[in-house]
Design a protein around this motif. Structure first.
Motif, PDB file in Angstrom:
ATOM      1  N   ALA A  84       0.818  -1.218   0.000  1.00  0.00           N
ATOM      2  CA  ALA A  84       0.000   0.000   0.000  1.00  0.00           C
ATOM      3  C   ALA A  84       0.855   1.273   0.000  1.00  0.00           C
ATOM      4  O   ALA A  84       0.643   2.170  -0.822  1.00  0.00           O
ATOM      5  N   LYS A  85       1.811   1.364   0.903  1.00  0.00           N
ATOM      6  CA  LYS A  85       2.620   2.586   0.987  1.00  0.00           C
ATOM      7  C   LYS A  85       3.406   2.859  -0.291  1.00  0.00           C
ATOM      8  O   LYS A  85       3.424   3.996  -0.771  1.00  0.00           O
ATOM      9  N   PRO A  86       4.070   1.859  -0.896  1.00  0.00           N
ATOM     10  CA  PRO A  86       4.834   2.144  -2.115  1.00  0.00           C
ATOM     11  C   PRO A  86       3.956   2.444  -3.335  1.00  0.00           C
ATOM     12  O   PRO A  86       4.406   3.117  -4.254  1.00  0.00           O
ATOM     13  N   LYS A  87       2.706   1.947  -3.352  1.00  0.00           N
ATOM     14  CA  LYS A  87       1.933   2.013  -4.585  1.00  0.00           C
ATOM     15  C   LYS A  87       0.698   2.902  -4.523  1.00  0.00           C
ATOM     16  O   LYS A  87       0.132   3.247  -5.566  1.00  0.00           O
ATOM     17  N   LYS A  88       0.247   3.269  -3.320  1.00  0.00           N
ATOM     18  CA  LYS A  88      -0.990   4.030  -3.199  1.00  0.00           C
ATOM     19  C   LYS A  88      -0.766   5.340  -2.464  1.00  0.00           C
ATOM     20  O   LYS A  88      -0.281   5.339  -1.335  1.00  0.00           O
ATOM     21  N   ARG A  89      -1.166   6.430  -3.098  1.00  0.00           N
ATOM     22  CA  ARG A  89      -1.076   7.723  -2.414  1.00  0.00           C
ATOM     23  C   ARG A  89      -2.103   7.805  -1.284  1.00  0.00           C
ATOM     24  O   ARG A  89      -1.962   8.590  -0.353  1.00  0.00           O
ATOM     25  N   THR A  90      -3.134   6.973  -1.373  1.00  0.00           N
ATOM     26  CA  THR A  90      -4.197   6.979  -0.363  1.00  0.00           C
ATOM     27  C   THR A  90      -4.050   5.807   0.612  1.00  0.00           C
ATOM     28  O   THR A  90      -5.038   5.314   1.142  1.00  0.00           O
ATOM     29  N   TRP A  91      -2.818   5.370   0.860  1.00  0.00           N
ATOM     30  CA  TRP A  91      -2.612   4.193   1.703  1.00  0.00           C
ATOM     31  C   TRP A  91      -3.138   4.395   3.125  1.00  0.00           C
ATOM     32  O   TRP A  91      -3.520   3.435   3.795  1.00  0.00           O
ATOM     33  N   LYS A  92      -3.178   5.655   3.586  1.00  0.00           N
ATOM     34  CA  LYS A  92      -3.685   5.910   4.933  1.00  0.00           C
ATOM     35  C   LYS A  92      -5.157   5.541   5.058  1.00  0.00           C
ATOM     36  O   LYS A  92      -5.611   5.168   6.149  1.00  0.00           O
ATOM     37  N   ASN A  93      -5.903   5.636   3.962  1.00  0.00           N
ATOM     38  CA  ASN A  93      -7.304   5.196   3.993  1.00  0.00           C
ATOM     39  C   ASN A  93      -7.385   3.700   4.289  1.00  0.00           C
ATOM     40  O   ASN A  93      -8.253   3.249   5.048  1.00  0.00           O
ATOM     41  N   ASP A  94      -6.479   2.925   3.678  1.00  0.00           N
ATOM     42  CA  ASP A  94      -6.436   1.486   3.948  1.00  0.00           C
ATOM     43  C   ASP A  94      -6.091   1.228   5.409  1.00  0.00           C
ATOM     44  O   ASP A  94      -6.695   0.361   6.065  1.00  0.00           O
ATOM     45  N   ARG A  95      -5.125   1.975   5.922  1.00  0.00           N
ATOM     46  CA  ARG A  95      -4.729   1.786   7.319  1.00  0.00           C
ATOM     47  C   ARG A  95      -5.895   2.086   8.263  1.00  0.00           C
ATOM     48  O   ARG A  95      -6.152   1.321   9.213  1.00  0.00           O
ATOM     49  N   ASN A  96      -6.607   3.167   8.002  1.00  0.00           N
ATOM     50  CA  ASN A  96      -7.735   3.530   8.857  1.00  0.00           C
ATOM     51  C   ASN A  96      -8.848   2.492   8.788  1.00  0.00           C
ATOM     52  O   ASN A  96      -9.472   2.157   9.801  1.00  0.00           O
ATOM     53  N   LEU A  97      -9.103   1.995   7.576  1.00  0.00           N
ATOM     54  CA  LEU A  97     -10.145   0.987   7.416  1.00  0.00           C
ATOM     55  C   LEU A  97      -9.766  -0.302   8.149  1.00  0.00           C
ATOM     56  O   LEU A  97     -10.618  -0.948   8.780  1.00  0.00           O
ATOM     57  N   LEU A  98      -8.507  -0.675   8.073  1.00  0.00           N
ATOM     58  CA  LEU A  98      -8.047  -1.859   8.794  1.00  0.00           C
ATOM     59  C   LEU A  98      -8.194  -1.665  10.305  1.00  0.00           C
ATOM     60  O   LEU A  98      -8.686  -2.558  11.003  1.00  0.00           O
ATOM     61  N   ASP A  99      -7.768  -0.508  10.786  1.00  0.00           N
ATOM     62  CA  ASP A  99      -7.807  -0.254  12.228  1.00  0.00           C
ATOM     63  C   ASP A  99      -9.229  -0.213  12.776  1.00  0.00           C
ATOM     64  O   ASP A  99      -9.478  -0.617  13.921  1.00  0.00           O
ATOM     65  N   ARG A 100     -10.178   0.264  11.969  1.00  0.00           N
ATOM     66  CA  ARG A 100     -11.540   0.468  12.468  1.00  0.00           C
ATOM     67  C   ARG A 100     -12.483  -0.708  12.187  1.00  0.00           C
ATOM     68  O   ARG A 100     -13.381  -0.981  12.992  1.00  0.00           O
ATOM     69  N   ARG A 101     -12.273  -1.379  11.064  1.00  0.00           N
ATOM     70  CA  ARG A 101     -13.270  -2.363  10.647  1.00  0.00           C
ATOM     71  C   ARG A 101     -12.780  -3.811  10.599  1.00  0.00           C
ATOM     72  O   ARG A 101     -13.584  -4.732  10.730  1.00  0.00           O
ATOM     73  N   VAL A 102     -11.493  -4.013  10.391  1.00  0.00           N
ATOM     74  CA  VAL A 102     -10.994  -5.379  10.190  1.00  0.00           C
ATOM     75  C   VAL A 102     -10.233  -5.891  11.406  1.00  0.00           C
ATOM     76  O   VAL A 102     -10.563  -6.948  11.965  1.00  0.00           O
ATOM     77  N   LEU A 103      -9.222  -5.171  11.841  1.00  0.00           N
ATOM     78  CA  LEU A 103      -8.360  -5.671  12.917  1.00  0.00           C
ATOM     79  C   LEU A 103      -9.068  -5.837  14.261  1.00  0.00           C
ATOM     80  O   LEU A 103      -8.727  -6.772  15.002  1.00  0.00           O
ATOM     81  N   PRO A 104     -10.031  -4.996  14.623  1.00  0.00           N
ATOM     82  CA  PRO A 104     -10.723  -5.253  15.889  1.00  0.00           C
ATOM     83  C   PRO A 104     -11.389  -6.630  15.944  1.00  0.00           C
ATOM     84  O   PRO A 104     -11.577  -7.191  17.030  1.00  0.00           O
ATOM     85  N   VAL A 105     -11.709  -7.182  14.795  1.00  0.00           N
ATOM     86  CA  VAL A 105     -12.380  -8.492  14.733  1.00  0.00           C
ATOM     87  C   VAL A 105     -11.396  -9.612  14.436  1.00  0.00           C
ATOM     88  O   VAL A 105     -11.481 -10.711  14.999  1.00  0.00           O
ATOM     89  N   TRP A 106     -10.422  -9.347  13.583  1.00  0.00           N
ATOM     90  CA  TRP A 106      -9.565 -10.407  13.060  1.00  0.00           C
ATOM     91  C   TRP A 106      -8.103 -10.337  13.486  1.00  0.00           C
ATOM     92  O   TRP A 106      -7.315 -11.193  13.103  1.00  0.00           O
TER      93      TRP A 106
END
Length: 255
Positions: A84-106
């Motif tokens: 994500a960081k090397p290829k996406k300028r919007t990688w922080k959106n992925d990080r936020n989505l992971l922190d809020r929606r995915v990692l709390p469960v998985w």
């Protein structure tokens, strides 16, 4: 730098690698893509790894061990750092989505234990919480993350293939009226001059805030009235020419 090589795939992807011997066996360590790492940096990294190999280390094996992912938390970290960081300028959106929606469960779930049923349940849970469009983004993110895991040989199959998207998305067709534009312009003029020019140029050029905010003199031709956004700064990685009106040119000259 002996041992430093440039590998080119049939698709044209170029990567720096360093070749060395460990216990008489020829080994190869990938340093990174040539469009991310400069030749000077590649030489420095190769020198360091060759020095380690001379003292008995095996850099390739150590790198593999450090990137071994057992849990979704591990996979998320590797995905963000190496894709994500090397290829996406919007990688922080992925990080936020992971922190809020995915990692709390998985977060502590083993990668190998995640099934298609788990993915569907997670996505439905987000949608049922009143965020169907966010659920669509979760589907896309999990799919990309497991595609990365496949490429890294961390899994043999992806559980995120053909997951239905619960949110019905529609293209936005709302545009500002002339009166609304006049009101906005008047409000912008009350701001600090730099911020006023920023928002006014966004209106005049219809470009994203990030691109207007990173405008460079070398990309602007005021004589001909053109602004060329280079491929390295555009969202789709392609150069983009933007016409500049007389008012836009005046605003740029004032800055």
């Amino acid at each position: 730098m002996p041992g430093l090589v440039l590998r080119v795939t049939p698709n044209g992807v170029k990567s720096w690698c360093v070749l060395y011997r460990h216990r008489s066996r020829l080994r190869r360590l990938t340093l990174g893509r040539a469009d991310v790492i400069s030749l000077a940096d590649a030489r420095t990294r190769a020198r360091d790894h060759l020095s380690d190999a001379t003292h008995g280390s095996d850099p390739a094996t150590e790198k593999l061990d450090s990137r071994t992912a057992k849990t979704i938390g591990d996979l998320a970290r590797l995905y963000l750092e190496h894709w994500a960081k090397p290829k996406k300028r919007t990688w922080k959106n992925d990080r936020n989505l992971l922190d809020r929606r995915v990692l709390p469960v998985w977060r502590h779930r083993a990668i190998a234990d995640i099934t298609r049923k788990d993915v569907i349940a997670l996505v439905r849970g987000v949608a049922d919480a009143g965020a169907p469009i966010v659920a669509n983004r979760v589907v896309s993110l999990i799919s990309k993350m497991f595609a990365f895991a496949l490429d890294e040989d961390l899994v043999t199959v992806s559980p995120a293939v053909r997951i239905p998207r619960p949110g019905q998305e529609q293209s936005r067709d709302r545009v500002l009226t002339d009166d609304e534009l006049r009101t906005l312009w008047s409000e912008f003029e009350k701001l600090d001059p730099a911020m006023a020019a920023f928002y006014q140029l966004r209106l005049l050029t219809a470009q994203r805030g990030g691109e207007v905010g990173s405008m460079r003199w070398q990309d602007v031709d005021l004589a001909s009235g053109w602004w060329t956004i280079p491929a390295t700064r555009s969202k789709n990685k392609l150069p983009h020419r933007v016409p500049l009106t007389a008012k836009a040119i005046t605003l740029i000259e004032q800055r």
